[in-house]
Write a protein that holds these residues in place. Structure first.
Motif, PDB file in Angstrom:
ATOM      1  N   LEU C  29      45.785 -11.850  -0.487  1.00 10.63           N
ATOM      2  CA  LEU C  29      46.891 -12.797  -0.457  1.00 10.63           C
ATOM      3  C   LEU C  29      46.735 -13.750  -1.638  1.00 10.63           C
ATOM      4  O   LEU C  29      45.715 -14.432  -1.752  1.00 10.63           O
ATOM      5  CB  LEU C  29      46.872 -13.571   0.859  1.00 10.63           C
ATOM      6  N   GLU C  30      47.726 -13.742  -2.519  1.00 11.52           N
ATOM      7  CA  GLU C  30      47.670 -14.644  -3.678  1.00 11.52           C
ATOM      8  C   GLU C  30      48.444 -15.911  -3.338  1.00 11.52           C
ATOM      9  O   GLU C  30      49.631 -15.857  -3.026  1.00 11.52           O
ATOM     10  CB  GLU C  30      48.308 -13.983  -4.896  1.00 11.52           C
ATOM     11  N   VAL C  31      47.761 -17.053  -3.365  1.00 14.55           N
ATOM     12  CA  VAL C  31      48.400 -18.320  -3.022  1.00 14.55           C
ATOM     13  C   VAL C  31      48.348 -19.239  -4.232  1.00 14.55           C
ATOM     14  O   VAL C  31      47.306 -19.361  -4.875  1.00 14.55           O
ATOM     15  CB  VAL C  31      47.675 -19.000  -1.836  1.00 14.55           C
ATOM     16  N   ALA C  32      49.469 -19.851  -4.539  1.00 14.04           N
ATOM     17  CA  ALA C  32      49.465 -20.894  -5.570  1.00 14.04           C
ATOM     18  C   ALA C  32      49.394 -22.232  -4.855  1.00 14.04           C
ATOM     19  O   ALA C  32      50.361 -22.676  -4.259  1.00 14.04           O
ATOM     20  CB  ALA C  32      50.720 -20.803  -6.420  1.00 14.04           C
ATOM     21  N   MET C  33      48.218 -22.845  -4.853  1.00 18.45           N
ATOM     22  CA  MET C  33      48.078 -24.175  -4.241  1.00 18.45           C
ATOM     23  C   MET C  33      48.464 -25.203  -5.288  1.00 18.45           C
ATOM     24  O   MET C  33      47.766 -25.402  -6.260  1.00 18.45           O
ATOM     25  CB  MET C  33      46.648 -24.411  -3.793  1.00 18.45           C
ATOM     26  N   HIS C  37      51.084 -29.954  -4.162  1.00 24.50           N
ATOM     27  CA  HIS C  37      50.352 -29.842  -2.921  1.00 24.50           C
ATOM     28  C   HIS C  37      49.771 -31.219  -2.615  1.00 24.50           C
ATOM     29  O   HIS C  37      49.271 -31.883  -3.518  1.00 24.50           O
ATOM     30  CB  HIS C  37      49.240 -28.797  -3.071  1.00 24.50           C
ATOM     31  N   ARG C  45      47.387 -27.118 -10.180  1.00 25.34           N
ATOM     32  CA  ARG C  45      47.604 -25.878  -9.430  1.00 25.34           C
ATOM     33  C   ARG C  45      46.330 -25.066  -9.405  1.00 25.34           C
ATOM     34  O   ARG C  45      45.608 -25.010 -10.400  1.00 25.34           O
ATOM     35  CB  ARG C  45      48.715 -25.084 -10.094  1.00 25.34           C
ATOM     36  N   ASP C  47      45.365 -21.158  -8.531  1.00 24.32           N
ATOM     37  CA  ASP C  47      45.807 -19.829  -8.122  1.00 24.32           C
ATOM     38  C   ASP C  47      44.662 -19.183  -7.361  1.00 24.32           C
ATOM     39  O   ASP C  47      43.631 -18.843  -7.936  1.00 24.32           O
ATOM     40  CB  ASP C  47      46.178 -18.992  -9.349  1.00 24.32           C
ATOM     41  N   ALA C  49      43.072 -16.346  -4.679  1.00 23.27           N
ATOM     42  CA  ALA C  49      43.213 -15.040  -4.049  1.00 23.27           C
ATOM     43  C   ALA C  49      42.394 -15.058  -2.773  1.00 23.27           C
ATOM     44  O   ALA C  49      41.213 -15.409  -2.788  1.00 23.27           O
ATOM     45  CB  ALA C  49      42.713 -13.941  -4.980  1.00 23.27           C
ATOM     46  N   LEU C  50      43.048 -14.701  -1.675  1.00 26.04           N
ATOM     47  CA  LEU C  50      42.393 -14.798  -0.372  1.00 26.04           C
ATOM     48  C   LEU C  50      42.227 -13.424   0.255  1.00 26.04           C
ATOM     49  O   LEU C  50      43.148 -12.600   0.222  1.00 26.04           O
ATOM     50  CB  LEU C  50      43.224 -15.659   0.585  1.00 26.04           C
ATOM     51  N   GLU C  53      40.712 -15.447   5.320  1.00 20.76           N
ATOM     52  CA  GLU C  53      40.581 -16.874   5.076  1.00 20.76           C
ATOM     53  C   GLU C  53      39.672 -17.157   3.886  1.00 20.76           C
ATOM     54  O   GLU C  53      39.540 -18.283   3.446  1.00 20.76           O
ATOM     55  CB  GLU C  53      39.988 -17.567   6.315  1.00 20.76           C
ATOM     56  N   VAL C 371      39.662 -21.169   3.013  1.00 25.42           N
ATOM     57  CA  VAL C 371      40.685 -21.801   2.180  1.00 25.42           C
ATOM     58  C   VAL C 371      40.836 -23.281   2.526  1.00 25.42           C
ATOM     59  O   VAL C 371      41.125 -24.116   1.654  1.00 25.42           O
ATOM     60  CB  VAL C 371      42.034 -21.042   2.281  1.00 25.42           C
TER      61      VAL C 371
END
Lengths: 222, 223, 390
Positions: C29-33, C37, C45, C47, C49-50, C53, C371
């Motif tokens: 799962l690629e999340v842009a925090m 935020h 930011r 970036d 990768a999860l 968790e 995360v």
């Protein structure tokens, strides 16, 4: 015991909650805009131009030397020099700013214009409620909007203003003394050699206010 | 702490052919620096970090400096053979004229590193490297494998000055966006002129924005 | 020190973040925090990768607040950059002023009067208290305790900011220090006000500690999380409370002894477990040391001028040369590197931002953690985006 730390923390919160009803020190907020904090002497927000006397246009201390324009870090000051001279509040002929604009949307209240001004002409205001609906025109202040009286200056920065007045009075006394001495010398010269009858030329530059010499130096440096 | 001369001697003893050059600093701070040849920079850096006496284990600051091409005007004496009429006859005469010639001294981009020692508490030792020129040969060896703290700082130098660090594990732009073309910290960088209305009454900005707009209307395209 | 030893035996790439492999099946799962935020202290930011968790890759992305301060500074004179330095780390404007003034003084050999040095120490330590208190507040807020601890910190911060306003004219954009001293002198009334605020600070620190230190939830969340090994911390140029929490005794106030720090007695707290909890505790302890420095400074402050008589405000042109000056800012080593070509503007003006360089190891600390801990580890680095992006 598990949970001891949490209970300790909660106790602290409770102490503060109850304390805020009893001790003024624990209640630190005030209800702006109904309440306001006492004015602080050194506070600065945006610059204004000081004038002496009753007429703002005639009494402006600014002589359009443009030092502040040059030194302003975000370059928010714009000055146009006059081509003629007009008498200032003390009756001396001076160049004056035809246009003096400060864009307070660009100004960052750094006070460098105040520090570099040799004439005590620009000072910091304490007005901060300046929001308008006109983003550009409403925040571009011209000469008239910037001019504030010396009395106003005294009302917002009393200690500093007194020092400035004393400093200006001293400068004026020095200039007067110089002018007097020069005039006396010229008169003595004229009396000694009546045939030559030179006009008292040396008196004029000496009679200029002390600021004028500072300005000349400033231009050399800048 | 050792002086720059001693450090230079130590480097040259440890890394043969290092060819370290001392760049003296005329200011009061007297932080003189050592210029390394890019070829042996990594070997020298590893030595500086691991040497027992120096143990410069901490790279504090890494930055670039742009030295643009300089045009130098020189006066040169040139001898011409000219035909002149002397005593009513045409003669070949040698004449010496002083001419001003302009020569371009090629510039470079410099990478400067400030090293300290955490273990010994001394520093700074300044090392610097320069590129061959400013346009085509802008490669320098990366010191990131030696000191990790150079990682973001070298990316920043790459971004803002355009030095390409070979051996850097992740060389991308740091502050500007990926599609951005130029290197803003170079001395000859031109700012873009497509401003929106700027509320400064006096600035050249307005004029330039106006010019930009009229150019765009002429071409009929918007960027 | 153990750090300097055995370095040559390190395997290739020992200072790089390890490459993590997902252990289960299925997609990453690629999340842009960020950049918007609530935990990123501004526009920053990550970036991420999860794998479930677990964080297996993290790349920070910078530049949202970039304004090229260095380029601006090269276009204006030396004095003109002083108000811009306030805006770097806007939580501690006075230490930024100090670092810049120190670098220019190094470049020109400008002397600083004793009283000005004392004032700088007082203001620098007050700034440290402001920064550490609010950074702890933010850290706890990111853990989910929204408001209460942060407001405790801000109550105290406000008292100190009032002191700044009384002296410098502004709460945050102080623009107070000058090359060769300070802009205005402190009145005896101001010094008394500082003494009064200082008298209340130890009680605040006690309350703050009672509120947090023993809290089981806080300990469960922070202990053993975000470990930063000392040898990596040194190699990655990490400075400030982060470095000392990793057990390295390196405080520029002690090492360089700039200003008058040699005269003051204070201890340097060091961490043992190298985790988030240590970073939190180091800040608490450093605050207490700052109280001690303030007490000594307020006791000994001499009279005299606050500006050197040779200092120039206008027409300031240093001789050609260069200088690197650094101080121990609350977030770490803040350095200014200046090259002068003899002109009124600096030829090169470089800031060494502690916040940016402390983020170098963010990925190393986060890998393998959950995360939710990323937010916490990131908060323990204590950054301000005004300084990261410049």
């Amino acid at each position: 015991m598990l949970g001891e730390g949490i209970l300790k923390g909660l106790g602290e919160t409770a102490r503060n909650f109850v304390g805020s009803y009893v001790s003024a020190e624990r209640l630190t907020t005030i209800q702006y805009p109904e309440e306001r904090i006492a004015p602080i002497e050194a506070t600065r927000d945006f610059p204004f131009l000081v004038y002496d006397g009753a007429d703002w246009e005639a009494g402006l201390r600014c002589v359009a030397c443009q030092i502040c324009e040059k030194e302003c870090p975000p370059k928010c000051i714009y000055i146009v020099k006059s081509t003629d001279k007009k008498p200032d509040a003390l009756g001396k002929l001076q160049i004056y700013p035809v246009r003096f604009d400060i864009d307070i949307s660009v100004c960052m209240s750094c006070q460098i214009c105040v520090e570099v001004c040799p004439f005590e002409a620009i000072k910091m205001d304490t007005q901060f409620e300046l929001s308008t609906t006109d983003r550009f025109g409403g925040l571009l202040y011209d000469r008239k909007e910037l001019a504030k009286s010396n009395e106003y200056y005294h009302s917002i920065h009393p200690i500093e203003a007194k020092k400035v007045d004393a400093h200006l009075a001293e400068e004026k006394m020095k200039a007067d003394a110089k002018a007097g001495a020069a005039a006396a010398a010229a008169a003595a010269k004229a009396a000694a050699a009546p045939v030559v009858a030179k006009p008292a030329v040396p008196a004029t530059p000496a009679a200029a206010p002390a600021g004028a010499t500072q300005r000349a130096e400033g231009e050399k440096q800048g | 702490m050792k002086t720059v001369e001693e450090i230079k001697a130590a480097i040259e003893a440890a890394v043969p052919g290092a060819g370290v050059e001392i760049v003296s600093n005329p200011s009061v701070s007297a932080q003189h620096s050592l210029r390394l040849k890019p070829g042996c920079a990594v070997a020298v850096a590893t030595f500086l970090r691991d040497d027992g006496d120096l143990s410069l284990d901490y790279l504090s600051n890494a930055t670039g400096v742009d030295w643009p091409d300089k045009e130098v005007a020189e006066k040169v004496k040139v001898t011409h053979t000219v035909t002149k009429t002397v005593d009513g006859r045409e003669q070949q005469v040698e004449e010496t004229v002083e001419e001003t010639r302009k020569r371009v001294v090629p510039g470079c981009i410099e990478a400067v590193y400030h090293l300290y020692s955490v273990a010994k508490g001394h520093g700074p030792v300044v090392i610097r490297m320069k590129t061959a020129n400013r346009r085509t040969q802008v490669e320098l060896p990366s010191l990131t494998p030696v000191w990790r703290s150079a990682e973001f700082q070298e990316r920043e130098i790459f971004d803002l000055f355009g030095i390409v660090f070979t051996g850097h594990p992740d060389l991308r732009r740091l502050l500007m966006w990926v599609e951005f073309k130029d290197h803003p910290m170079r001395r000859d960088y031109r700012e873009p002129d497509d401003f929106e209305y700027e509320p400064t009454a006096h600035d050249e900005v307005l004029k330039r924005a106006g010019e930009h707009r009229s150019r765009e209307q002429g071409h009929g395209n918007r960027e | 020190m153990a750090v300097a030893e055995n370095k040559t035996e390190k395997p290739e790439g020992w200072n790089r973040p390890p490459v993590m492999k997902p252990d289960g099946e299925g997609e990453l799962l690629e999340v842009a925090m960020g950049p918007h935020h609530p935990s990123t202290h501004g526009v920053f930011r990550m970036d991420v990768a999860l794998d479930g968790e677990r964080v297996i890759r993290l790349k920070p992305v910078f530049g949202y607040l970039h304004r090229n301060h260095e380029k601006i500074a090269e276009g204006i004179n030396y004095l003109g950059s002083m108000p811009f330095t306030d805006r770097l780390d806007y939580m501690c404007p006075l230490t930024n002023n100090w670092a810049y003034a120190l670098a220019v003084e190094k470049l020109t050999g400008q002397a600083v009067p004793e009283r000005a040095e004392y004032l700088r120490v007082i203001l620098g330590e007050l700034t440290r208290i402001v920064n550490h208190a609010s950074s702890i507040g933010f850290l706890i807020q990111e853990m989910g305790a929204s408001g209460t601890p942060l407001m405790y910190a801000f109550k105290e911060r406000e008292k100190i900011l009032d002191l700044f306003e009384e002296l410098t004219g502004a709460r945050m954009m102080c623009n107070y220090m000058r090359f060769g001293g300070c802009r205005v002198d402190a009145t005896p009334a101001w010094l008394d006000a500082v003494r009064k605020v200082l008298a209340g600070l130890p009680r605040f620190a006690d309350e703050f500690e009672n509120l947090l230190r023993g809290n089981e939830i806080l300990m469960a969340r922070t202990q053993g999380v975000g470990i930063l090994r000392p040898e990596l911390a040194v190699n990655a140029g990490v400075t400030g409370p982060m470095l000392r929490a990793s057990g390295i005794n390196y405080d520029i106030r002690k090492v360089d002894g700039y200003g008058l720090y040699n005269r003051f007695k204070f201890r340097v707290p060091l961490g043992e477990h190298w985790d988030v909890y240590d970073r939190f505790m180091i800040r608490l302890l450093e605050m207490r040391e700052s109280f001690g420095i303030l007490e000594q400074a307020l006791k000994d402050i001499p009279g005299g001028p606050v500006m050197d008589s040779k200092a120039k405000l206008r027409g300031f042109r240093p001789k050609p040369g260069e200088a690197y000056g650094r101080i121990e800012a609350p977030k770490g080593e803040l350095g200014f590197y200046l090259i002068s070509d003899g002109g009124p503007n600096p030829y090169r003006y470089r800031i060494r931002p502690p916040s940016l360089i402390n983020l170098t190891v963010l990925e190393d600390m986060c890998l393998g953690n959950n995360v939710a801990d990323v937010v916490l580890i990131f908060g323990s680095v204590d950054i301000v985006l005004g300084e990261v992006d410049r």
